[in-house]
Scaffold this motif. Structure first.
Motif, PDB file in Angstrom:
ATOM      1  N   GLY A  63       0.834  -1.188   0.000  1.00  0.00           N
ATOM      2  CA  GLY A  63       0.000   0.000   0.000  1.00  0.00           C
ATOM      3  C   GLY A  63       0.870   1.241   0.000  1.00  0.00           C
ATOM      4  O   GLY A  63       2.095   1.167   0.114  1.00  0.00           O
ATOM      5  N   ILE A  64       0.211   2.368  -0.137  1.00  0.00           N
ATOM      6  CA  ILE A  64       0.890   3.655  -0.136  1.00  0.00           C
ATOM      7  C   ILE A  64       0.290   4.494   0.980  1.00  0.00           C
ATOM      8  O   ILE A  64      -0.936   4.564   1.114  1.00  0.00           O
ATOM      9  N   ILE A  65       1.148   5.141   1.753  1.00  0.00           N
ATOM     10  CA  ILE A  65       0.710   6.024   2.827  1.00  0.00           C
ATOM     11  C   ILE A  65       1.217   7.428   2.535  1.00  0.00           C
ATOM     12  O   ILE A  65       2.405   7.624   2.281  1.00  0.00           O
ATOM     13  N   TYR A  66       0.290   8.372   2.571  1.00  0.00           N
ATOM     14  CA  TYR A  66       0.631   9.789   2.466  1.00  0.00           C
ATOM     15  C   TYR A  66       0.343  10.446   3.806  1.00  0.00           C
ATOM     16  O   TYR A  66      -0.650  10.117   4.451  1.00  0.00           O
ATOM     17  N   VAL A  67       1.203  11.371   4.202  1.00  0.00           N
ATOM     18  CA  VAL A  67       0.971  12.222   5.367  1.00  0.00           C
ATOM     19  C   VAL A  67       1.021  13.648   4.846  1.00  0.00           C
ATOM     20  O   VAL A  67       2.046  14.084   4.326  1.00  0.00           O
ATOM     21  N   ALA A  68      -0.096  14.356   4.963  1.00  0.00           N
ATOM     22  CA  ALA A  68      -0.173  15.714   4.435  1.00  0.00           C
ATOM     23  C   ALA A  68      -0.980  16.577   5.400  1.00  0.00           C
ATOM     24  O   ALA A  68      -2.145  16.292   5.661  1.00  0.00           O
ATOM     25  N   THR A  69      -0.345  17.611   5.921  1.00  0.00           N
ATOM     26  CA  THR A  69      -1.051  18.532   6.800  1.00  0.00           C
ATOM     27  C   THR A  69      -1.180  19.879   6.095  1.00  0.00           C
ATOM     28  O   THR A  69      -0.223  20.369   5.503  1.00  0.00           O
ATOM     29  N   GLY A  70      -2.374  20.423   6.150  1.00  0.00           N
ATOM     30  CA  GLY A  70      -2.647  21.665   5.438  1.00  0.00           C
ATOM     31  C   GLY A  70      -3.185  21.374   4.052  1.00  0.00           C
ATOM     32  O   GLY A  70      -2.782  20.405   3.399  1.00  0.00           O
ATOM     33  N   GLN A  71      -4.130  22.199   3.608  1.00  0.00           N
ATOM     34  CA  GLN A  71      -4.818  21.975   2.328  1.00  0.00           C
ATOM     35  C   GLN A  71      -3.854  21.913   1.147  1.00  0.00           C
ATOM     36  O   GLN A  71      -3.991  21.079   0.262  1.00  0.00           O
ATOM     37  N   LYS A  72      -2.848  22.777   1.131  1.00  0.00           N
ATOM     38  CA  LYS A  72      -1.889  22.798   0.020  1.00  0.00           C
ATOM     39  C   LYS A  72      -1.213  21.438  -0.148  1.00  0.00           C
ATOM     40  O   LYS A  72      -1.092  20.923  -1.264  1.00  0.00           O
ATOM     41  N   TYR A  73      -0.802  20.842   0.958  1.00  0.00           N
ATOM     42  CA  TYR A  73      -0.087  19.578   0.877  1.00  0.00           C
ATOM     43  C   TYR A  73      -1.020  18.404   0.606  1.00  0.00           C
ATOM     44  O   TYR A  73      -0.629  17.422  -0.017  1.00  0.00           O
ATOM     45  N   VAL A  74      -2.270  18.520   1.055  1.00  0.00           N
ATOM     46  CA  VAL A  74      -3.256  17.502   0.705  1.00  0.00           C
ATOM     47  C   VAL A  74      -3.467  17.502  -0.804  1.00  0.00           C
ATOM     48  O   VAL A  74      -3.507  16.447  -1.435  1.00  0.00           O
ATOM     49  N   GLU A  75      -3.578  18.669  -1.392  1.00  0.00           N
ATOM     50  CA  GLU A  75      -3.752  18.756  -2.842  1.00  0.00           C
ATOM     51  C   GLU A  75      -2.564  18.147  -3.576  1.00  0.00           C
ATOM     52  O   GLU A  75      -2.736  17.443  -4.583  1.00  0.00           O
ATOM     53  N   GLU A  76      -1.358  18.383  -3.084  1.00  0.00           N
ATOM     54  CA  GLU A  76      -0.173  17.777  -3.703  1.00  0.00           C
ATOM     55  C   GLU A  76      -0.182  16.261  -3.546  1.00  0.00           C
ATOM     56  O   GLU A  76       0.177  15.530  -4.476  1.00  0.00           O
ATOM     57  N   ALA A  77      -0.606  15.788  -2.380  1.00  0.00           N
ATOM     58  CA  ALA A  77      -0.691  14.344  -2.156  1.00  0.00           C
ATOM     59  C   ALA A  77      -1.707  13.716  -3.107  1.00  0.00           C
ATOM     60  O   ALA A  77      -1.472  12.620  -3.631  1.00  0.00           O
ATOM     61  N   LEU A  78      -2.823  14.398  -3.346  1.00  0.00           N
ATOM     62  CA  LEU A  78      -3.832  13.862  -4.256  1.00  0.00           C
ATOM     63  C   LEU A  78      -3.328  13.798  -5.690  1.00  0.00           C
ATOM     64  O   LEU A  78      -3.665  12.867  -6.427  1.00  0.00           O
ATOM     65  N   ILE A  79      -2.514  14.751  -6.099  1.00  0.00           N
ATOM     66  CA  ILE A  79      -1.903  14.696  -7.440  1.00  0.00           C
ATOM     67  C   ILE A  79      -1.035  13.448  -7.548  1.00  0.00           C
ATOM     68  O   ILE A  79      -1.106  12.700  -8.531  1.00  0.00           O
ATOM     69  N   SER A  80      -0.228  13.222  -6.537  1.00  0.00           N
ATOM     70  CA  SER A  80       0.630  12.040  -6.534  1.00  0.00           C
ATOM     71  C   SER A  80      -0.195  10.759  -6.477  1.00  0.00           C
ATOM     72  O   SER A  80       0.106   9.783  -7.172  1.00  0.00           O
ATOM     73  N   ALA A  81      -1.248  10.759  -5.669  1.00  0.00           N
ATOM     74  CA  ALA A  81      -2.098   9.572  -5.537  1.00  0.00           C
ATOM     75  C   ALA A  81      -2.784   9.234  -6.859  1.00  0.00           C
ATOM     76  O   ALA A  81      -2.925   8.060  -7.204  1.00  0.00           O
ATOM     77  N   ARG A  82      -3.211  10.253  -7.597  1.00  0.00           N
ATOM     78  CA  ARG A  82      -3.819  10.002  -8.914  1.00  0.00           C
ATOM     79  C   ARG A  82      -2.837   9.288  -9.836  1.00  0.00           C
ATOM     80  O   ARG A  82      -3.190   8.345 -10.548  1.00  0.00           O
ATOM     81  N   SER A  83      -1.601   9.740  -9.827  1.00  0.00           N
ATOM     82  CA  SER A  83      -0.581   9.109 -10.655  1.00  0.00           C
ATOM     83  C   SER A  83      -0.341   7.670 -10.208  1.00  0.00           C
ATOM     84  O   SER A  83      -0.230   6.760 -11.035  1.00  0.00           O
ATOM     85  N   ALA A  84      -0.253   7.475  -8.909  1.00  0.00           N
ATOM     86  CA  ALA A  84      -0.030   6.120  -8.379  1.00  0.00           C
ATOM     87  C   ALA A  84      -1.174   5.191  -8.776  1.00  0.00           C
ATOM     88  O   ALA A  84      -0.938   4.060  -9.212  1.00  0.00           O
ATOM     89  N   LYS A  85      -2.418   5.657  -8.651  1.00  0.00           N
ATOM     90  CA  LYS A  85      -3.575   4.828  -9.010  1.00  0.00           C
ATOM     91  C   LYS A  85      -3.603   4.524 -10.500  1.00  0.00           C
ATOM     92  O   LYS A  85      -4.020   3.449 -10.910  1.00  0.00           O
ATOM     93  N   ARG A  86      -3.159   5.472 -11.306  1.00  0.00           N
ATOM     94  CA  ARG A  86      -3.128   5.259 -12.760  1.00  0.00           C
ATOM     95  C   ARG A  86      -2.178   4.108 -13.113  1.00  0.00           C
ATOM     96  O   ARG A  86      -2.455   3.305 -13.991  1.00  0.00           O
TER      97      ARG A  86
END
Length: 67
Positions: free
Chosen positions: A5-28
Motif C-alpha cells: 500500500g501507499i501512505i501519504y501524510v499531508a497537513t494543510g490543504q496545500k499539501y493535501v492537494e499535492e498528495a492527491l496529485i501524486s495519488a492520482r498518478s499512483a492509481k493510474r
C-alpha cells in the motif's frame, strides 16, 4: 489483509492537494494498490478525488516537517 500500500501524510490543504496529485498518478499505474492519507484537513474534496481509499484524521499537528 493487504501486504502492499501507499501512505501519504499531508497537513494543510496545500499539501493535501499535492498528495492527491501524486495519488492520482499512483492509481493510474497501480490501480489495485490501496492508498491511505493521514491528514488534519477535513473534507476538502479528499473523498471526491476517488483515489484515496482511507483517510485517517490527525488531530494534533504543528505544520512542520515533523508531521
Amino acid at each position: 489483509m493487504e501486504s502492499n500500500g501507499i501512505i501519504y501524510v499531508a497537513t494543510g490543504q496545500k499539501y493535501v492537494e499535492e498528495a492527491l496529485i501524486s495519488a492520482r498518478s499512483a492509481k493510474r499505474h497501480m490501480p489495485d494498490v490501496p492508498i491511505s492519507l493521514y491528514t488534519d484537513v477535513e473534507g476538502g474534496g479528499i473523498y471526491g478525488a476517488g483515489v484515496v481509499d482511507s483517510v485517517i484524521r490527525v488531530a494534533e499537528v504543528d505544520h512542520s516537517c515533523r508531521d
